[in-house]
Motif scaffolding. Structure first.
Motif, PDB file in Angstrom:
ATOM      1  N   TYR A 265       0.832  -1.204   0.000  1.00 18.87           N
ATOM      2  CA  TYR A 265       0.000   0.000   0.000  1.00 18.87           C
ATOM      3  C   TYR A 265       0.866   1.254   0.000  1.00 18.87           C
ATOM      4  O   TYR A 265       0.571   2.232  -0.696  1.00 18.87           O
ATOM      5  CB  TYR A 265      -0.911  -0.029   1.217  1.00 18.87           C
ATOM      6  N   TRP A 266       1.929   1.218   0.779  1.00 14.99           N
ATOM      7  CA  TRP A 266       2.868   2.337   0.857  1.00 14.99           C
ATOM      8  C   TRP A 266       3.493   2.612  -0.513  1.00 14.99           C
ATOM      9  O   TRP A 266       3.549   3.753  -0.980  1.00 14.99           O
ATOM     10  CB  TRP A 266       3.931   2.008   1.899  1.00 14.99           C
ATOM     11  N   SER A 269       1.075   4.052  -2.985  1.00 20.40           N
ATOM     12  CA  SER A 269       0.645   5.409  -2.644  1.00 20.40           C
ATOM     13  C   SER A 269       1.553   6.477  -3.249  1.00 20.40           C
ATOM     14  O   SER A 269       1.221   7.669  -3.203  1.00 20.40           O
ATOM     15  CB  SER A 269       0.589   5.584  -1.120  1.00 20.40           C
ATOM     16  N   ILE A 285       0.146   8.788   5.095  1.00 18.78           N
ATOM     17  CA  ILE A 285      -0.792   7.644   5.089  1.00 18.78           C
ATOM     18  C   ILE A 285      -0.769   6.854   6.395  1.00 18.78           C
ATOM     19  O   ILE A 285      -1.427   5.820   6.489  1.00 18.78           O
ATOM     20  CB  ILE A 285      -0.497   6.684   3.909  1.00 18.78           C
ATOM     21  N   HIS A 287      -2.166   7.253   9.297  1.00 13.69           N
ATOM     22  CA  HIS A 287      -3.501   7.041   9.863  1.00 13.69           C
ATOM     23  C   HIS A 287      -4.272   6.013   9.035  1.00 13.69           C
ATOM     24  O   HIS A 287      -4.976   5.154   9.600  1.00 13.69           O
ATOM     25  CB  HIS A 287      -4.267   8.364   9.914  1.00 13.69           C
ATOM     26  N   GLU A 288      -4.137   6.071   7.724  1.00 11.61           N
ATOM     27  CA  GLU A 288      -4.804   5.103   6.845  1.00 11.61           C
ATOM     28  C   GLU A 288      -4.285   3.697   7.109  1.00 11.61           C
ATOM     29  O   GLU A 288      -5.060   2.730   7.156  1.00 11.61           O
ATOM     30  CB  GLU A 288      -4.557   5.473   5.375  1.00 11.61           C
ATOM     31  N   LYS A 291      -5.710   2.275  10.402  1.00 11.12           N
ATOM     32  CA  LYS A 291      -7.147   2.003  10.306  1.00 11.12           C
ATOM     33  C   LYS A 291      -7.459   0.889   9.318  1.00 11.12           C
ATOM     34  O   LYS A 291      -8.259  -0.009   9.603  1.00 11.12           O
ATOM     35  CB  LYS A 291      -7.886   3.278   9.894  1.00 11.12           C
ATOM     36  N   LYS A 292      -6.823   0.907   8.166  1.00 14.02           N
ATOM     37  CA  LYS A 292      -7.148  -0.021   7.092  1.00 14.02           C
ATOM     38  C   LYS A 292      -6.649  -1.432   7.373  1.00 14.02           C
ATOM     39  O   LYS A 292      -7.338  -2.418   7.093  1.00 14.02           O
ATOM     40  CB  LYS A 292      -6.542   0.493   5.776  1.00 14.02           C
TER      41      LYS A 292
END
Length: 370
Positions: A265-266, A269, A285, A287-288, A291-292
């Motif tokens: 994901y990193w 992004s 990112i 916080h994302e 949470k994700k």
């Protein structure tokens, strides 16, 4: 009657004599057998028992050595995911990681280009910090160095056993790169896919920039509970506070499915922030990510895992020092060498004086240190 015969034609006296003789023979057999087969007992005063090797002593030693080697390999071999079409390069990577890994299957990874790996440059100073640190030289044989160009690879191999050439098609990452220029961004992003692969192979990963001095064991501050432990440019006192500013030049990932997804994901992004480096995007990112993917992120205290952005003053608490908030290879090298000199001076003081926590860095004359 005393003089009569018992059933079977034997008198009571004869039967008694035969019975006694049988018992005597049985006892003699038991005691003689115990003499030749003593039980393996260890008395309170006996710390070791000497065993006699079999007659084929050479074969016995070979079997023991082979067994020990297999056990050592099994202890360090992580759980691997199957890949049907492994390339020779991937097999080479796996073999090198297996040899370089710490006993808990953690890889210490850094990366260099030609400018950073040149004689008297960052790689030399990086290695030197382990030699002058407190019981830190033991980590040297476990460092996995990723070379980003051919000359860096050749220079690394002349110094170190575990050097891996990460080939970048169509990119020249060899020279000193201007901060935030396109080639610099390609350089800092290039390592993320390899880091993801290391996690996929079942290894924990501690990535460290090469402009960091290691003086004490940083693993003392990396606990098992968080999925991710990152150094901080600015730390505000709470290790769980996402308001801290991470520095991904020193970051630890536990090998797990969540972190593999985080790494992917990193990397993806980057498209959302095309003009920025990996650390900026990670901060955007974070916080994302939490949470994700449900990961726990810990920020490391700059009193121990330190850097020039927020430098720990007390040398008795310092584990690592990162040349953060310092732009330019020449400036980094200048201050890194001063840091090494200050550390040697610190060690020259008697133990009682070092424990007082009053010995600090030299600040006058530095390029970035403040």
């Amino acid at each position: 009657m005393m003089g009569g015969k018992a059933k079977g034609g034997l008198s009571p006296i004869t039967a008694f004599v035969l019975g006694a003789a049988s018992a005597t023979i049985f006892l003699v057999f038991i005691f003689s057998n115990q003499h030749t087969r003593q039980p393996l007992e260890i008395s309170p005063l006996e710390t070791k028992r000497q065993f006699t090797a079999p007659s084929d002593h050479a074969n016995f030693e070979n079997k023991v050595n082979n067994t020990s080697s297999i056990q050592a390999v099994n202890k360090r071999t992580p759980k691997k995911q199957p890949y049907a079409n492994q390339t020779s390069d991937d097999q080479h990577l796996q073999e090198m990681l297996r040899k370089a890994a710490l006993d808990d299957n953690t890889i210490i990874m850094t990366s260099v280009n030609e400018a950073w790996a040149a004689p008297n440059s960052l790689l030399d100073s990086f290695f030197e910090s382990f030699r002058v640190g407190e019981n830190m030289e033991r980590f040297l044989k476990h460092i996995f160095v990723v070379a980003l160009d051919a000359k860096a690879y050749q220079r690394c191999k002349s110094l170190h056993p575990y050097c891996y050439f990460l080939k970048q098609e169509g990119l020249d990452l060899s020279g000193e790169q201007s901060y935030m220029k396109n080639v610099y961004l390609d350089l800092v992003w290039s390592k993320l896919k390899l880091q993801q692969r290391i996690l996929e192979l079942g290894y924990n990963l501690l990535f460290t920039d090469v402009d960091i001095a290691w003086f004490r064991d940083p693993f003392e501050y990396i606990t098992l509970a968080p999925h991710i432990s990152t150094s901080s440019d600015f730390y505000f006192g709470n290790p769980d506070d996402l308001g801290n500013y991470p520095n991904t030049g020193f970051i630890y990932f536990k090998s797990c499915k969540k972190n593999i997804k985080v790494m992917d994901y990193w990397h993806k992004s980057r498209k959302r922030f095309p003009e920025n480096h990996d650390q900026f995007v990670f901060n955007e990112i974070k916080h994302e990510i939490v949470k994700k993917f449900g990961v726990r992120m810990k920020f490391l205290d700059t009193a121990h895992i330190s850097g020039f952005c927020q430098l720990g003053r007390d040398l008795s608490k310092i584990a690592t020092v990162h040349m953060t908030c310092c732009i330019g290879l020449e400036n980094k090298l200048f201050d890194l060498k001063r840091i090494l000199e200050d550390w040697r001076s610190y060690l020259a003081h008697p133990q009682w004086e070092r424990q007082l926590g009053k010995i600090q860095w030299r600040f006058e004359g530095g390029r970035c240190i403040h």
